[in-house]
Enzyme design. Structure first.
Site, PDB file in Angstrom:
ATOM      1  N   GLY A  26      39.812  37.582  42.688  1.00 19.61           N
ATOM      2  CA  GLY A  26      39.456  38.974  42.484  1.00 19.61           C
ATOM      3  C   GLY A  26      37.971  39.259  42.393  1.00 19.61           C
ATOM      4  O   GLY A  26      37.582  40.399  42.178  1.00 19.61           O
TER       5      GLY A  26
ATOM      6  N   ARG B 229      42.178  30.221  53.304  1.00 23.83           N
ATOM      7  CA  ARG B 229      41.390  31.237  53.999  1.00 23.83           C
ATOM      8  C   ARG B 229      41.636  32.578  53.313  1.00 23.83           C
ATOM      9  O   ARG B 229      42.590  32.730  52.559  1.00 23.83           O
ATOM     10  CB  ARG B 229      41.823  31.329  55.468  1.00 23.83           C
ATOM     11  CG  ARG B 229      41.523  30.076  56.274  1.00 23.83           C
ATOM     12  CD  ARG B 229      41.715  30.368  57.766  1.00 23.83           C
ATOM     13  NE  ARG B 229      41.554  29.167  58.569  1.00 23.83           N
ATOM     14  CZ  ARG B 229      40.374  28.634  58.901  1.00 23.83           C
ATOM     15  NH1 ARG B 229      39.245  29.221  58.523  1.00 23.83           N
ATOM     16  NH2 ARG B 229      40.314  27.540  59.627  1.00 23.83           N
ATOM     17  N   ALA B 230      40.799  33.558  53.606  1.00 24.78           N
ATOM     18  CA  ALA B 230      40.982  34.884  53.042  1.00 24.78           C
ATOM     19  C   ALA B 230      42.316  35.463  53.498  1.00 24.78           C
ATOM     20  O   ALA B 230      42.708  35.290  54.647  1.00 24.78           O
ATOM     21  CB  ALA B 230      39.857  35.803  53.501  1.00 24.78           C
TER      22      ALA B 230
ATOM     23  N   THR C 159      43.359  38.856  51.845  1.00 22.55           N
ATOM     24  CA  THR C 159      42.884  40.242  51.827  1.00 22.55           C
ATOM     25  C   THR C 159      41.423  40.321  51.381  1.00 22.55           C
ATOM     26  O   THR C 159      40.872  41.405  51.326  1.00 22.55           O
ATOM     27  CB  THR C 159      43.733  41.113  50.875  1.00 22.55           C
ATOM     28  OG1 THR C 159      43.584  40.584  49.562  1.00 22.55           O
ATOM     29  CG2 THR C 159      45.195  41.099  51.274  1.00 22.55           C
ATOM     30  N   SER C 160      40.821  39.202  51.057  1.00 23.35           N
ATOM     31  CA  SER C 160      39.427  39.223  50.589  1.00 23.35           C
ATOM     32  C   SER C 160      38.470  39.034  51.771  1.00 23.35           C
ATOM     33  O   SER C 160      38.888  38.686  52.862  1.00 23.35           O
ATOM     34  CB  SER C 160      39.230  38.114  49.554  1.00 23.35           C
ATOM     35  OG  SER C 160      39.239  36.852  50.187  1.00 23.35           O
TER      36      SER C 160
ATOM     37  N   ASP D 224      51.716  41.580  40.567  1.00 22.00           N
ATOM     38  CA  ASP D 224      51.376  40.175  40.369  1.00 22.00           C
ATOM     39  C   ASP D 224      51.495  39.893  38.886  1.00 22.00           C
ATOM     40  O   ASP D 224      50.557  40.067  38.133  1.00 22.00           O
ATOM     41  CB  ASP D 224      49.941  39.929  40.863  1.00 22.00           C
ATOM     42  CG  ASP D 224      49.556  38.462  40.784  1.00 22.00           C
ATOM     43  OD1 ASP D 224      50.412  37.621  40.470  1.00 22.00           O
ATOM     44  OD2 ASP D 224      48.380  38.161  41.026  1.00 22.00           O
TER      45      ASP D 224
ATOM     46  N   SER E 199      52.552  30.234  41.005  1.00 23.61           N
ATOM     47  CA  SER E 199      51.782  30.163  42.242  1.00 23.61           C
ATOM     48  C   SER E 199      50.640  29.152  42.119  1.00 23.61           C
ATOM     49  O   SER E 199      50.511  28.224  42.921  1.00 23.61           O
ATOM     50  CB  SER E 199      51.242  31.562  42.568  1.00 23.61           C
ATOM     51  OG  SER E 199      50.240  31.500  43.548  1.00 23.61           O
TER      52      SER E 199
ATOM     53  N   LYS F 138      40.907  40.791  38.469  1.00 24.62           N
ATOM     54  CA  LYS F 138      42.355  40.702  38.318  1.00 24.62           C
ATOM     55  C   LYS F 138      42.748  40.727  36.841  1.00 24.62           C
ATOM     56  O   LYS F 138      43.679  41.415  36.449  1.00 24.62           O
ATOM     57  CB  LYS F 138      42.861  39.428  38.987  1.00 24.62           C
ATOM     58  CG  LYS F 138      44.360  39.318  38.970  1.00 24.62           C
ATOM     59  CD  LYS F 138      44.848  38.082  39.726  1.00 24.62           C
ATOM     60  CE  LYS F 138      44.959  38.335  41.216  1.00 24.62           C
ATOM     61  NZ  LYS F 138      45.440  37.140  41.935  1.00 24.62           N
TER      62      LYS F 138
END
Lengths: 507, 507
Positions: free
Chosen positions: B184, B211-212, B214-215, B272, B280, B304
């Protein structure tokens, strides 16, 4: 430079192409991965996008293509997106990132256990009806309102919101009568008979019905084998003015459109809680302008309602919420232990309906009795019959041919009566042993009829040759499959072999 | 006739075609609506089907086409379905209805409030990992386990099940050290520095990064501008044997594959919960063979974790569950109030990393300090430093060039060090007023860097020119955009204009 980063610009324009892509209710757009819009907007596969053309806007899921199936400047639409956007081939459309879904914050609050108020539910349902929710968002909302079930206040808000986003019919009559079955029972095709009896008694009964979604036949599918059902609102009014009632497909009028969207996802999840069911049923009835509604709740081990207690609870919730909207209801718990009548499939159920209306000797007595029970309840609810006398009146109207005459008149008014088709292929399924029929699995019967081709093939389906309690000898027919192609017949036969207990016989 | 109605038959065979269709993780098959398989199987649009070829099977969603884009006997696959099925163009594939998902009955029980036991969660996760859950099913499971949050026992079961369905790495060393950030925070690229320090101190640190999603950059994206990261397991072992550690992309090893699937849907829903996050993070670490793990939990209003209390709670849950699996953890609550370092974007973050490792005068001190804090915690956890002395040791290893030497050696072992690219276009965003920087919005900074082209364009992104508390004059630069195309630069500029408070200045 514009302050709004999402302002439509020529740079975000593509040419519309109709792809002939069937994706059920899903709006999809396919674009080249290397097109300028994907690059400029930073779009990737499965981005939610907003399509704009001619003042309309549609939310769609983007899929991207490499290769030359599409031109670089084409946006290829699924049938649903094409229908909603209403553009001509080659017309310019704007594509941009879909704006954030504000109402999802309420869904998230609901997920974490907060109750929702009327405005929050209204905003959710408006976004749903506008097609802004993906199936993932819908699944989250439906799951959240199952895990912590909707309370009465939320159910009322949901019902109201679902009515508000669609059309709402109104009728000249003060009293508008309707009937509805919560479903799950193959062959339960009482509606045409009930409407004929009620309208023969002078009641106004403008019945809109659905096509099958996962069942082998919807009332609209069956009725379509007997008369045209795709009437627009003007034609529907004409029929109702002339005959007091109609039995048409509800798809041409836009009643509680959010309900159709919720139902599709509920079926995928096989989740259907009381609050959602109540809002679903009542929003359709309220939008259709009904104010006296009889509800058929079949109870049985393989029906939707599994016990009498669950049925009573559901009935109470339905009545409470209906009262809030000024709708009088009568819930009738009926026998849901086996299919109704003989036929399962559009035309095969139509033959049962005709036999009952015509008082034919082979008419299935259970279908006739159910129709009279429900019609009787409606006659009592409407004040046409005294308490306890409704069914007798219904039976009389059926017996003396008035219901049949009225049904023919309605069919004529809808565009002319038809003869249902019959299937070219028939094959019996035989009992493997002798004994008594102790169980008939409604779900497997429905699956079998669908494998045989129902409801797409109107004549396809099956006819039951036995009922619960019948004594039967080995090698005697349990049911007959009706199909229009060898492949479908073979497929249904395979399924029947693999599920020998769909009709269970005890020695 | 076969007893199994679903036995593969020639009648259900089509020819495989690769369509070049990008649908993210979704397996899609397109078939002609009028093909014999659709007719024989009674398939309709959005049916779930099972594709079989060469002993492999893939679950896919069916879309149907009218017209002649496809031949009648073709089954056209999305890239994901093509990859999973591994067929040659034109190869025969069998298509049938997907079998019923037995584990969804557990999901339904969970929706209605029942806790799930270990076998039930195991069955769900196996189906998820096998690609049998659609996004709708996934959304239902995730929502249900958010509405009624996973308890510790369920979290342990979920973690275990997620480890079990993937590969599990093992290493010669008894002690395997790892670090992880719950995410985040843009620019928080401590991993390469921490790994260099720890391995320079003799610890084993086989780091797999993502890898990204959504970032604007994942560690693997940044590291790839410095060295090859797509190493298979053998090559990875070779690097770790030689240098004690590596920084590679985790995608070539199959660690906790169900996690990747859950995460995609969680991001769509923006849901989340603690239990899901714990399962996770820990499933990935356990599968990677780590047994000493330092966790970076940034706390801030747009991170986050929003509060120290929430951070403490999460830390406790993480530690409890980790202990169950024999994994020692140290959670470090860090400042999450603003991005870390200057660069945001793969190459721009790599330059920050290099500056820190090289002790360059322009090196961002916050990145350096964070890396030493986390490395220090790991050194203490591993017993290499005494309590309270880890950070000092880390600083020393960084200051005297040992970390830089080790990093170069790792890059060489991974295939050779690279120089990160620089973007052709740069444009500053200027302060509109003078005053003090009081707020930097992490989420908007991330969006801005993505609009400029990160992470697809490695050199794209932004560099922050200010930090919280800085005094700045009107017209001075707040940040600099880096882009590789005019369109992307313009788009990022638009967004910055529309969100003037992404860096908030108070007079």
């Amino acid at each position: 430079m514009s302050l709004d980063p999402h302002s439509p610009r020529g740079a975000h324009q593509l040419r519309a192409r109709r792809l002939g892509l069937f994706a059920q209710h899903e709006s999809i757009v396919l674009m080249r991965r290397d097109c300028h819009v994907c690059r400029a907007e930073g779009l990737s596969a499965r981005s939610q996008v907003q399509l704009m053309a001619g003042g309309r806007e549609v939310y769609a899921t983007l899929y991207q293509l490499d290769g030359d199936l599409l031109e670089l400047d084409e946006a290829a639409l699924s049938e649903e997106a094409w229908r909603l956007l209403g553009v001509a081939p080659g017309a310019p459309i704007q594509v941009r990132h879909a704006p954030a879904l504000e109402s999802m914050s309420s869904v998230r609050r609901r997920i974490y256990g907060s109750r929702l108020d009327d405005p929050a539910i209204g905003a959710i349902v408006r976004d749903v009806a506008a097609g802004r929710y993906t199936d993932v968002h819908l699944a989250a909302f439906l799951t959240a309102s199952s895990a912590l079930q909707l309370d009465e206040s939320e159910t009322i808000s949901l019902t109201k919101a679902m009515v508000d986003v669609g059309d709402r019919l109104s009728w000249k009559a003060d009293m508008v009568v309707d009937k509805h079955c919560v479903g799950g029972l193959p062959g339960n095709r009482t509606t045409p008979i009930v409407v004929a009896i009620l309208t023969a008694c002078g009641l106004v009964c403008p019945k809109t019905s659905s096509r099958a979604i996962t069942s082998p036949a919807g009332t609209a599918d069956t009725m379509e084998t007997l008369a045209p059902v795709e009437l627009d609102l003007a034609a529907m009014r004409h029929v109702v003015d002339a005959e007091g009632g109609c039995i048409v497909w509800g798809g041409t009028v836009n009643l509680s459109p959010a309900d159709d969207i919720f139902i599709r996802v509920e079926r995928v999840l096989d989740v259907d809680t009381e609050g959602q069911l109540v809002a679903s049923v009542l929003s359709k009835k309220i939008a259709a302008g009904s104010n006296h509604v009889v509800l058929d709740l079949p109870v049985g081990p393989t029906a939707k309602v599994r016990s009498a207690e669950a049925g009573e609870e559901l009935a109470e919730r339905l009545s409470h919420v209906a009262t809030h909207f000024g709708v009088k209801t009568r819930c009738v718990l009926t026998d849901g232990s086996q299919p109704v009548g003989r036929g399962v499939g559009p035309a095969l159920e139509a033959f049962d309906v005709l036999a009952v209306l015509q008082n034919a000797p082979e008419a299935p007595q259970d279908l006739s009795a159910r129709a009279c029970l429900l019609a009787g309840a409606a006659l009592e609810l409407a004040g046409v019959a005294k308490a306890g006398e409704g069914a007798v009146l219904a039976e009389a109207v059926l017996a003396d041919g008035r219901a049949w005459a009225k049904f023919k008149a309605i069919c004529d008014a809808q565009g002319g009566m038809r003869t249902p088709p019959t299937a070219g292929l028939q094959s019996p399924i035989l009992a493997r042993r002798s004994g008594r029929v102790v169980h008939i699995n409604n779900r497997q019967i429905a699956t079998l009829a669908k494998l045989a081709g129902a409801p797409e093939r109107k004549a396809a389906g099956l006819t039951l040759e036995v009922r619960l309690g019948d004594e039967i000898g080995a090698g005697q027919p349990l049911l007959t499959l009706h199909a229009e192609s060898d492949g479908e017949l073979a497929y249904a036969l395979d399924y029947a072999s693999a599920h020998p207990d769909l009709v269970e016989i005890q020695a």
